[in-house]
Motif scaffolding. Structure first.
Motif: not given
Length: 707
Positions: A465-475
């Motif tokens: 349910t998260s909508q993170p604003r400080h997350f980067l999926q580096a893969v």
């Protein structure tokens, strides 16, 4: 937590002196402000580009009107608003405590009596909402703040009059998956009964530490909400029957909020120290105290008056030392209750080290002892090597400290690990976690503290349910490999493919298998998809049934052990077509258990062979540092660490967490493995996936796969 005001931020809004940023979204900014009365307030200000839209102003007016119609001590009250101002704003009483989501993530489930008291308070808040003719529509742990005197229901931004639906798209799901009602999941209008369903989900989460419909991709959550029964097995005695009624699929079978209040049958105490655990009280106190460590602002007459400390009444000192629980509250939260606290704030500020003396900390959260420890240990070593190389430079502008935390691959432990790391005020960013579930479990904590979080190995398409604003999926996500798998089957001349999706492999297996099936459709290759449950026994009969359709290509997504069983079954059936294995199942266990049956299987993975030419310099440095060749995933973590370090060094001074995240999200970094750039959804751009084929009992590197 707060962020320092940006140069472009206003100094005052509607009689409030702005002190710090509390958060920012796509449509506005929420500030911590001090009213002329000295009271703190959360001030939401709409961005100019939306303020110019008449329909948006109309929606904001409804939000203000909705919030003002709710009269309950357990709902955050409106203290001021001006929806017609050039910059429309809404101020509510400021609650410095953590959300229920943060508290459960950091401290675990609440005790049974705590859940009952929480439920009764929130049921009363919802009763007030419904008595005002409104439906909240987004009751969830993140919208409940814990204060020293009880919880507060917040965020009436999407609240609507019960009969108002015209301004909601007929096919738009409103609410938070995992906590919204089945009728909302079907994009039907929400009713007061929908709020009761959400309350049931929230209380189940508070009591067990997990949502009753699990976590995972949004579409899976919506499906389970509509079709599956909730998981209530861990509920304490006395709560299950009521929550089963709250979570009835038919809204007509749910109790009202007032009936929930009555059924819980627990008097609301005047003193919350009676029902909250010590660690939650400590979290509230620490959060409240932290609010006093505001960014430097010029002194005002109001601040000067606040320096005058009230005279202590006789006996108060002994009362404060009489209870450890009481001390936890007075340690920070009670200071805010006075509405001032500038003297304490000034002393806290003076105790902080000078900016030049602060540490520059990079965090790593990884599974170092659990089921994915091989990957976690490889990543920790890759990051450590990058930090040591930077610190060895003569021209380094600062010395970087590495802080490592082991979450053991466990979701509950991951949430607590994130809380510990995020609490370090010197932490700039964190790389982790290793797996999908632990990454998802840590998102809310890092996001609440504005910590940039980058994962180098978790490829899940969505995180609950998260909508993170400080997350980067580096893969590359799980949706990237399937396109290359389908292309490979097409190149090999496959006329029909079997796709075996093993639910024992979790979200990764489902997303890889489902997207492969879709990609085969795009390639116009007929596919025979089969899904086997987690508790399925022997897979050989399933394989035989699939081969009866005469495929000349076969894809399996699942676990290493069951992949080996599938490989052996195909070998026994003398299947000679193209065989492709979803990469999470491709490890040494598969090679060992499958034996000769593993030969010829292909894998499309986001990690590069450490012996590849493009990462030769890294492999040399790794071998020199650790005395062995690097394993898979180490180079990717090394790349991500170097990207973070480069952005910190380029900031021209110590960057705030928000500024560092902006530099990472908007920039482009050319690493050894791939070029790192992110789209608007914080997903890595590009299709850097590498092909392997099992030859001679090992994974032979076949180079980068190209579309």
């Amino acid at each position: 937590m707060t962020e320092q005001l940006a140069p472009s931020d206003p100094a005052r809004i509607g009689g409030h002196r702005l002190l710090a940023r509390l958060g920012a979204g796509g449509m506005g900014v929420v500030y911590l402000g001090r009213a002329e009365s000295g009271e703190l307030a959360a001030v939401k200000v709409i961005l100019p580009e939306y303020a110019d839209q008449p329909e948006f102003r109309a929606r904001f007016r409804r939000e203000v009107a909705a919030a003002r119609r709710v009269d309950s001590p357990w709902a955050v009250p409106v203290t001021g608003a001006d929806p017609d101002a050039p910059a429309p704003w809404l101020a509510t009483a400021f609650v410095p405590g953590p959300s229920l989501a943060e508290a459960v993530a950091a401290c675990g489930p609440l005790p049974p009596r705590g859940v009952r008291v929480l439920g009764r308070m929130l049921a009363r808040a919802l009763t007030a909402v419904h008595d005002a003719g409104l439906v909240h529509r987004d009751v969830k742990p993140g919208n409940v703040l814990l204060a020293v005197d009880g919880p507060r229901l917040i965020d009436f931004g999407i609240a609507r009059a019960a009969e108002e639906t015209a301004l909601t798209s007929a096919d738009m799901v409103v609410g938070t998956p995992g906590f919204l009602a089945p009728e909302q999941a079907r994009a039907h209008p929400a009713t007061p009964a929908s709020d009761v369903f959400s309350l049931g989900c929230l209380l189940s989460y508070a009591a067990t530490g997990r949502p009753p419909f699990g976590t995972g991709a949004v579409d899976a959550l919506l499906y389970r909400t509509v079709h599956d029964e909730p998981d209530l097995d861990r509920l304490p005695d006395g709560l299950r029957e009521l929550l089963e009624r709250c979570l009835a699929k038919d809204p007509a079978n749910r109790p009202t909020a007032r009936e929930v209040d009555e059924a819980l049958g627990e008097d609301t105490p005047a003193d919350t120290s009676d029902w909250l655990p010590d660690d939650v009280l400590r979290l509230i106190a620490d959060r409240s105290a932290a609010m006093l460590a505001l960014p430097d602002i010029e002194a005002t007459a109001l601040d000067a008056r606040a320096d005058e400390r009230p005279t202590e009444a006789p006996g108060e000192a002994s009362q404060r030392t009489g209870s450890r629980r009481r001390f936890l509250l007075l340690g920070g939260a009670a200071l805010l209750a006075a509405g001032g606290g500038a003297a304490f704030w000034a002393s806290r500020r003076n105790e902080d080290p000078a900016p030049a003396a602060r540490r520059w900390v990079l965090g790593v959260q990884a599974d170092l002892t659990g089921p994915q420890r091989a990957v976690g240990q490889a990543q920790e070593r890759g990051v450590r090597l990058a930090v040591e190389q930077f610190n060895a430079r003569d021209d380094k502008p600062f010395t970087l400290t590495l802080k490592v935390a082991d979450d053991g691959g466990d979701e509950t432990r991951a949430a607590r690990t994130a809380q510990v790391l995020a609490a370090d005020r010197d932490l700039l960013a964190v790389i982790g976690s290793t797996g999908d579930r632990t990454t998802g479990a840590s998102l809310d904590t890092y996001d609440a503290e504005l910590v940039p979080q980058l994962t180098a190995s978790s490829a899940q398409e969505a995180y609950g349910t998260s909508q993170p604003r400080h997350f980067l999926q580096a893969v590359p996500g799980y949706g990237v490999s399937p396109a290359l798998i389908a292309l490979q089957l097409g190149k090999a001349g496959a006329k029909r493919a079997g796709v075996l999706i093993d639910r024992d492999g979790g979200i990764a297996a489902w997303q890889l298998g489902h997207t492969t099936f879709q990609s085969l459709g795009v390639m116009e290759i007929p596919a025979e998809p089969r899904v086997v449950p987690r508790l399925a026994g022997h897979l050989a009969p399933v394989v035989a049934q699939m081969l009866a359709r005469e495929p000349d290509g076969f894809v399996y997504t699942g676990t290493p052990a069951r992949a080996a069983a599938v490989a052996r079954a195909l070998a026994e059936q003398r299947f000679t077509g193209v065989r492709i294995l979803g990469y999470p199942a491709a490890d040494q266990e598969f090679l060992t258990a499958a034996g000769p049956a593993a030969e010829g299987w292909q894998i499309f993975a986001p990690y590069i062979d450490p012996a590849a030419a493009r990462v030769r310099s890294f492999a040399t440095a790794y071998r020199r540092r650790y005395g062995s060749a690097p394993p898979y995933w180490a180079a990717e973590a090394y790349d991500v660490a170097r990207m973070v370090i480069t952005r910190v060094a380029q900031a021209g001074g110590r960057p705030s967490r928000t500024r560092l995240y902006g530099l990472l999200a908007k920039g482009t970094y050319k690493g050894l493995v791939r070029t790192y750039a992110f789209d608007k959804n914080r997903i890595l751009k590009g299709y850097d996936v590498f092909r392997y084929e099992v030859k001679g009992g090992r994974y032979a590197y076949a180079g980068e796969a190209a579309l």
